[in-house]
Design a protein around this motif. Structure first.
Motif, short mmCIF file in Angstrom:
data_model
loop_
_atom_site.label_atom_id
_atom_site.label_comp_id
_atom_site.label_asym_id
_atom_site.label_seq_id
_atom_site.Cartn_x
_atom_site.Cartn_y
_atom_site.Cartn_z
N GLY A 139 -19.94 36.46 26.15
CA GLY A 139 -18.59 36.16 26.57
C GLY A 139 -17.58 37.11 25.95
N TYR A 140 -16.59 37.46 26.73
CA TYR A 140 -15.52 38.32 26.23
C TYR A 140 -14.56 37.51 25.36
N ASP A 141 -14.08 38.12 24.29
CA ASP A 141 -13.13 37.49 23.39
C ASP A 141 -12.04 38.51 23.09
N LYS A 142 -10.89 38.34 23.73
CA LYS A 142 -9.82 39.33 23.61
C LYS A 142 -9.37 39.52 22.17
N THR A 143 -9.25 38.44 21.43
CA THR A 143 -8.80 38.54 20.04
C THR A 143 -9.80 39.32 19.20
N ALA A 144 -11.08 38.99 19.33
CA ALA A 144 -12.12 39.69 18.57
C ALA A 144 -12.21 41.15 18.99
N ASP A 145 -12.03 41.40 20.28
CA ASP A 145 -12.05 42.78 20.78
C ASP A 145 -10.94 43.59 20.12
N GLN A 146 -9.74 43.05 20.13
CA GLN A 146 -8.60 43.78 19.57
C GLN A 146 -8.72 43.94 18.06
N LYS A 147 -9.17 42.91 17.37
CA LYS A 147 -9.32 43.00 15.91
C LYS A 147 -10.39 44.01 15.53
N SER A 148 -11.50 44.00 16.24
CA SER A 148 -12.59 44.92 15.91
C SER A 148 -12.20 46.36 16.22
N TRP A 149 -11.40 46.58 17.27
CA TRP A 149 -10.94 47.93 17.59
C TRP A 149 -9.97 48.43 16.52
N ALA A 150 -9.14 47.53 16.01
CA ALA A 150 -8.24 47.90 14.91
C ALA A 150 -9.04 48.23 13.66
N ASP A 151 -10.11 47.46 13.42
CA ASP A 151 -11.00 47.75 12.28
C ASP A 151 -11.62 49.14 12.42
N LEU A 152 -12.00 49.48 13.65
CA LEU A 152 -12.61 50.79 13.87
C LEU A 152 -11.63 51.92 13.56
N GLN A 153 -10.39 51.76 13.98
CA GLN A 153 -9.40 52.80 13.72
C GLN A 153 -9.17 52.98 12.22
N ALA A 154 -9.15 51.88 11.48
CA ALA A 154 -8.99 51.96 10.03
C ALA A 154 -10.22 52.63 9.40
N PHE A 155 -11.39 52.31 9.95
CA PHE A 155 -12.65 52.91 9.47
C PHE A 155 -12.64 54.42 9.69
N PHE A 156 -12.21 54.85 10.87
CA PHE A 156 -12.15 56.29 11.15
C PHE A 156 -11.14 57.00 10.24
N LYS A 157 -10.03 56.35 10.02
CA LYS A 157 -9.03 56.94 9.12
C LYS A 157 -9.64 57.16 7.74
N GLU A 158 -10.46 56.22 7.31
CA GLU A 158 -11.11 56.33 6.00
C GLU A 158 -12.16 57.44 5.96
N ILE A 159 -13.06 57.45 6.94
CA ILE A 159 -14.18 58.40 6.87
C ILE A 159 -13.78 59.83 7.22
N PHE A 160 -12.77 59.97 8.08
CA PHE A 160 -12.34 61.31 8.48
C PHE A 160 -11.18 61.83 7.63
N ASP A 161 -10.54 60.91 6.92
CA ASP A 161 -9.42 61.27 6.07
C ASP A 161 -8.33 62.00 6.85
N VAL A 162 -8.16 61.58 8.11
CA VAL A 162 -7.09 62.11 8.95
C VAL A 162 -6.50 60.95 9.73
N LYS A 163 -5.30 61.12 10.22
CA LYS A 163 -4.66 60.11 11.06
C LYS A 163 -4.52 60.66 12.46
N PRO A 164 -5.39 60.24 13.39
CA PRO A 164 -5.31 60.75 14.76
C PRO A 164 -4.06 60.30 15.45
N GLU A 165 -3.66 61.04 16.46
CA GLU A 165 -2.48 60.68 17.24
C GLU A 165 -2.70 59.34 17.92
N GLY A 166 -1.68 58.51 17.86
CA GLY A 166 -1.75 57.21 18.52
C GLY A 166 -2.30 56.11 17.65
N ALA A 167 -2.83 56.44 16.46
CA ALA A 167 -3.39 55.41 15.59
C ALA A 167 -2.30 54.67 14.84
#
Length: 266
Positions: A238-266
């Motif tokens: 089942g789709y869960d909009k809240t979990a989808d959005q929260k997990s996508w935000a977690d991914l962006q924070a994760f990328f910021k950490e591992i790449f040590d850069v802030k991509p456009e739009g983040a």
């Protein structure tokens, strides 16, 4: 005046959309499997940028995996949705998906070769910084990226969304080079609590740098808007909009950490 303003807004939206370029790229793995990658990047962004591989669900390289590649491109990454089944095949029926997945996983070396071919393809793209590569995966794809981390591939990080956590070849201490993010649904009956506990024990024993996020009330496939239509096949998803959005935000924070850069739009 209103008409002029509306036209300006329309033109701006059109130009913003046109900045995201996509293309299908044929490639081949070491085992001879012919595959089709879906590459996306922001043409308005200059220079190289971190690259992200997207590994599809057990359904195959469908529109959902491609949409995630486009979203990553909008964030400023170079993104490639890879093809683990060959010839870009995909399905909407679980029986076919199960057969495709079983075939792709029956030989660990072949699966690794297919992933490696996609990795090599992404690194070759002129928009990609080959020193900064991550991989994300959904369901079957989550298992794939975790297995690649277990195998010690030199990735900056991997992220699994409602992925299969079980493995027949647990990671050995010191083998995992990538940082790991796992987003799991608390109500996921397809990946039960026992699998989650075993995964945590494996990662602790391997001394991996990992983070496990449990999304409250979320079922398997919680990030996929098309999940609900598969309930007719008897799948507890089942789709869960809240979990989808929260997990996508977690991914962006994760990328910021591992790449040590802030991509456009983040």
């Amino acid at each position: 005046m209103r008409l002029f303003t509306a036209l300006l807004l329309f033109a701006f939206a059109a130009n913003a959309s046109a900045a995201i370029k996509t293309q299908e790229i044929p490639y081949e793995s070491a085992d001879g499997t012919k595959m089709i990658g879906y590459f996306a990047y922001d043409d308005a962004k200059s220079g190289i940028r971190p690259g992200v591989l997207v590994v599809h669900e057990w359904w195959g390289l469908n529109d959902y995996a491609k949409s995630r590649a486009r979203q990553l491109a909008e964030l400023g990454y170079s993104a490639l949705a890879i093809d683990m089944y060959g010839e870009g095949k995909h399905t909407d029926h679980p029986n076919d998906a199960k057969a495709f997945m079983a075939d792709a996983l029956k030989n660990a070396d072949a699966a690794k070769a297919r992933f490696q071919a996609g990795l090599d393809l992404l690194k070759k793209q002129p928009q990609t910084d080959p020193s900064k590569i991550a991989a994300i995966g959904y369901c079957f794809g989550g298992k794939v990226v975790l297995d690649m981390a277990r195998a010690g591939l030199p990735l900056a990080g991997v992220a699994s969304f409602h992925g299969v956590l079980a493995t027949q070849t647990p990671a050995q201490p010191g083998a995992i080079k990538a940082k790991i993010l796992v987003e799991h649904g608390a109500a996921d009956t397809l990946v039960p609590a026992e699998s989650v506990a075993a995964f945590k024990s494996e990662m602790d024993n391997a001394k991996a740098d990992y983070k496990l996020v449990i999304q409250p009330g979320a079922k398997h496939s919680f990030t996929s808007p098309d999940a609900d239509k598969h309930k007719g096949h008897g799948l507890d998803v089942g789709y869960d909009k809240t979990a989808d959005q929260k997990s996508w935000a977690d991914l962006q924070a994760f990328f910021k950490e591992i790449f040590d850069v802030k991509p456009e739009g983040a």
